[in-house]
Each structure stands twice: as C-alpha cells, then as structure tokens.
Design a protein around this motif. Structure first.
Motif, short mmCIF file in Angstrom:
data_model
loop_
_atom_site.label_atom_id
_atom_site.label_comp_id
_atom_site.label_asym_id
_atom_site.label_seq_id
_atom_site.Cartn_x
_atom_site.Cartn_y
_atom_site.Cartn_z
N SER A 1 -5.86 -5.21 -3.12
CA SER A 1 -6.50 -5.77 -1.93
C SER A 1 -6.16 -4.87 -0.75
O SER A 1 -5.07 -4.29 -0.69
CB SER A 1 -5.97 -7.18 -1.67
OG SER A 1 -6.12 -7.51 -0.30
N GLU A 2 -7.09 -4.81 0.20
CA GLU A 2 -6.84 -4.01 1.42
C GLU A 2 -5.82 -4.71 2.32
O GLU A 2 -5.35 -4.14 3.31
CB GLU A 2 -8.16 -3.78 2.19
CG GLU A 2 -9.17 -2.89 1.46
CD GLU A 2 -8.63 -1.48 1.15
OE1 GLU A 2 -7.91 -0.94 1.99
OE2 GLU A 2 -8.93 -0.95 0.05
N LYS A 3 -5.50 -5.98 1.97
CA LYS A 3 -4.55 -6.74 2.82
C LYS A 3 -3.09 -6.42 2.49
O LYS A 3 -2.18 -6.94 3.13
CB LYS A 3 -4.73 -8.25 2.60
CG LYS A 3 -6.09 -8.80 2.98
CD LYS A 3 -6.21 -10.27 2.56
CE LYS A 3 -6.13 -10.43 1.05
NZ LYS A 3 -6.49 -11.72 0.49
N MET B 1 0.79 -1.24 0.00
CA MET B 1 0.00 0.00 0.00
C MET B 1 0.82 1.30 0.00
O MET B 1 0.38 2.31 -0.55
CB MET B 1 -0.82 -0.05 1.30
CG MET B 1 -2.13 0.57 1.28
SD MET B 1 -3.26 -0.33 0.27
CE MET B 1 -4.11 -1.33 1.45
#
Ligand code: 13P
Ligand code: SF4
Length: 302
Positions: free
Chosen positions: A254-256, A235
């Motif tokens: 993905s937020e992961k 991110m």
C-alpha cells in the motif's frame, strides 16, 4: 550543498568524532547509504553493544536511541531530532503495566523493543520482531503477557503452545494495511509473493507467503528466487531490497506504508547533530539498570 557533498561531510565528521552512525531500514535511502551499521531493531541493539566508538548517532526513532544509551551508558548517544516518537511505544503506560502485573500475578511480561525505557524497566525481558518466538520459548512459564504490540503477540501465539496474553496496542503504519490493499496488489502482480511484518493484522498475515521482521524480509527476498515481491512493511525497506536484489521488482502493499516519524530525520539534521553534539539521549540510572536487565536477557538469547 548537494547531497553527495553533505554525505561526505557527515562521514568526515563521524571520523573526527570517533562516532558511528546506526541506521534503521525505515530511514530515507540517502541516510541508509552512509550508515556504519544498517539493520533491524535487533541488529542495531547488537551493533550498539559491540561498538568501540565514543559516540553513537542514531538515525531511527526515540526508543532506539534510548535502547543504545541503556546498553552503552559510557558512550554519547545522539538523536538528530527529538520529535521522532513511535505511536506504538506510546500505547502503554507504566501504570497500565503495573496494573497488568497485579491482574496476572507471576506472569512474565515480554516487552517489544518498541517501547520507552521506563516500560522496559518494568518488564521481565524484551524482544524484537525477529527474536520474539525464541524469547517466549526461553521462558519456563505457561502464560506470558506480550506488550505493547497485540498483532505481534497474536502472531507469536500461533507458533507456541504457551498462552499469550496480548496487549491491545498496535503500530498504525502496519495495522491499517488492509486485506483489500493486499488483494489489489496481488491482482496487479499475480505471480508476486507477499512478505509481511508481524506488526500487520492477523487477516493480512494470513495472506502472507512469509512473515518476519525487516531483516527477515530482506533475507527471504534474497533467497526466494522469484522476480517480484509485494512488501507489507514500511516503505523504507524497499531501498535496501532493491539495492540487494537489483533484478527483482518490489511492490509496496500500500502507498500508505510510511512511518511519518521515521522519515523526519534528514542529512542536515545528522550534520547538525554531529557538529553541535546534540541531542544527547541519556536514561537515568534508576530506569537504565532495570531496563538493561530486560534488554540483556534478550541479547543473551542465541
Ligand atoms: P524491525 O526492524 O525489528 O522489524 O522493527 C520494525 C519497526 O517497526 C521498527 O520501528
Ligand atoms: Fe513505531 Fe510503527 Fe513507526 Fe515502527 S513503523 S517506529 S512501530 S510507528
């Protein structure tokens, strides 16, 4: 103290100490914004090699500060926290590497820079995600062991006729990005291109319009001419992507995609590190010298 005040104090301390702040793209945005050198693993190694500062403060993970110390033994290298490891770097031990050499006599070992100094010391040459193909091509051998990232090894094997023996390590942040995650993002943003890091799994990389290290993804985004891009890497890179391309939309695949250890360092830690000159990273000479050989061999590749 507010954030801006702290950033200014750090910049002043850096000047007083004749120090430079090296920052990886996965670091929090407020740290990226005060970097002397901001970059991917290769750019940061090159930056460490070139600086004439007395002190290098490394905002990144442990192996990065170690690499800077291997390259610049006469400089003081500070890591603001000591608990900033890399799970991928921990997926290989010296014993396993020695065993691999025995099982494949004469086969050179190309080691990803995401590894400890000791592992580098037992390797023939290092590589980063941005120069791995050139490093492999520079070797005269038909067979090469690539460690510890199996995904990077498998990715590179698609672009060379050499036989690549992959290690079975992986970066948990990238490896667990799934085809389903990418499909979902693509469904939501059907016109967006997808850029992914070679630490992702082969299935995910097969869906990518571009695969490359963090510096490569930044260049690709800047030159793409599109308005939206799905990003298959940690991110932190989005901060720089948005800064350099304010009209584009960037969507994390993905937020992961968060590297927990990359996010541990804070502005306060950097301030304390400079104030108290801690934590000094130094590699013992018997490890540093062979590790430097493997790094220098890599850095010599154009
Ligand atoms: P690069 O910046 O070389 O792409 O490396 C990514 C990474 O995982 C660093 O930890
Ligand atoms: Fe290690 Fe992956 Fe984090 Fe990079 S993103 S530091 S390879 S765990």
């Amino acid at each position: 103290m507010d954030q801006r005040e702290l950033q200014n104090k750090i910049r002043k301390l850096l000047k007083d100490r004749h120090a430079v702040l090296l920052v990886h793209y996965y670091q929090p945005g407020e740290i990226q914004d005060i970097a002397d050198i901001l970059g991917d693993s290769l750019a940061l190694s090159l930056g460490a090699a070139k600086t004439d500062a007395d002190v290098i403060v490394f905002a990144g993970v442990h192996f990065m500060a170690e690499s800077a110390s291997i390259i610049c033994p006469d400089k003081t290298v500070l890591l603001p926290r000591l608990d900033v490891g890399c799970p991928l770097a921990d997926m290989i031990t010296v014993d396993q590497l020695v065993q691999a050499r025995k099982s494949h006599p004469g086969v050179p070992i190309v080691t990803y820079i995401n590894s400890s100094a000791e592992i580098k010391a037992h390797s023939d040459i290092c590589c980063t995600s941005s120069n791995a193909l050139n490093v492999v091509a520079s070797l005269g051998d038909k067979t090469v062991i690539m460690a510890p990232d199996g995904n990077l090894a498998r990715y590179i094997s698609g672009f060379t006729d050499k036989h690549i023996i992959p290690w079975d390590g992986y970066c948990p942040v990238h490896h667990f990005l799934t085809v389903d995650d990418v499909r979902k993002a693509k469904r939501k943003y059907p016109r967006a291109l997808f850029a992914a890091h070679p630490e992702c799994s082969p299935d995910v990389l097969a869906m990518a319009d571009f695969a490359g290290g963090t510096g490569g993804i930044l260049r690709f985004a800047g030159e793409s001419g599109v308005s939206a891009m799905i990003i298959g890497t940690e991110m932190g890179l989005l901060h720089q992507l948005k800064k350099q391309n304010p009209k584009m939309t960037f969507i994390p695949a993905s937020e992961k995609l968060i590297c927990r250890t990359m996010k541990l360092i804070t502005l306060n830690d950097i301030f304390d590190a400079l104030s108290e000159m801690k934590h000094i990273i130094r590699v013992p000479e018997e490890i540093r010298i062979p590790a430097r050989k493997a790094l220098d061999r890599m850095l010599a590749i154009p």
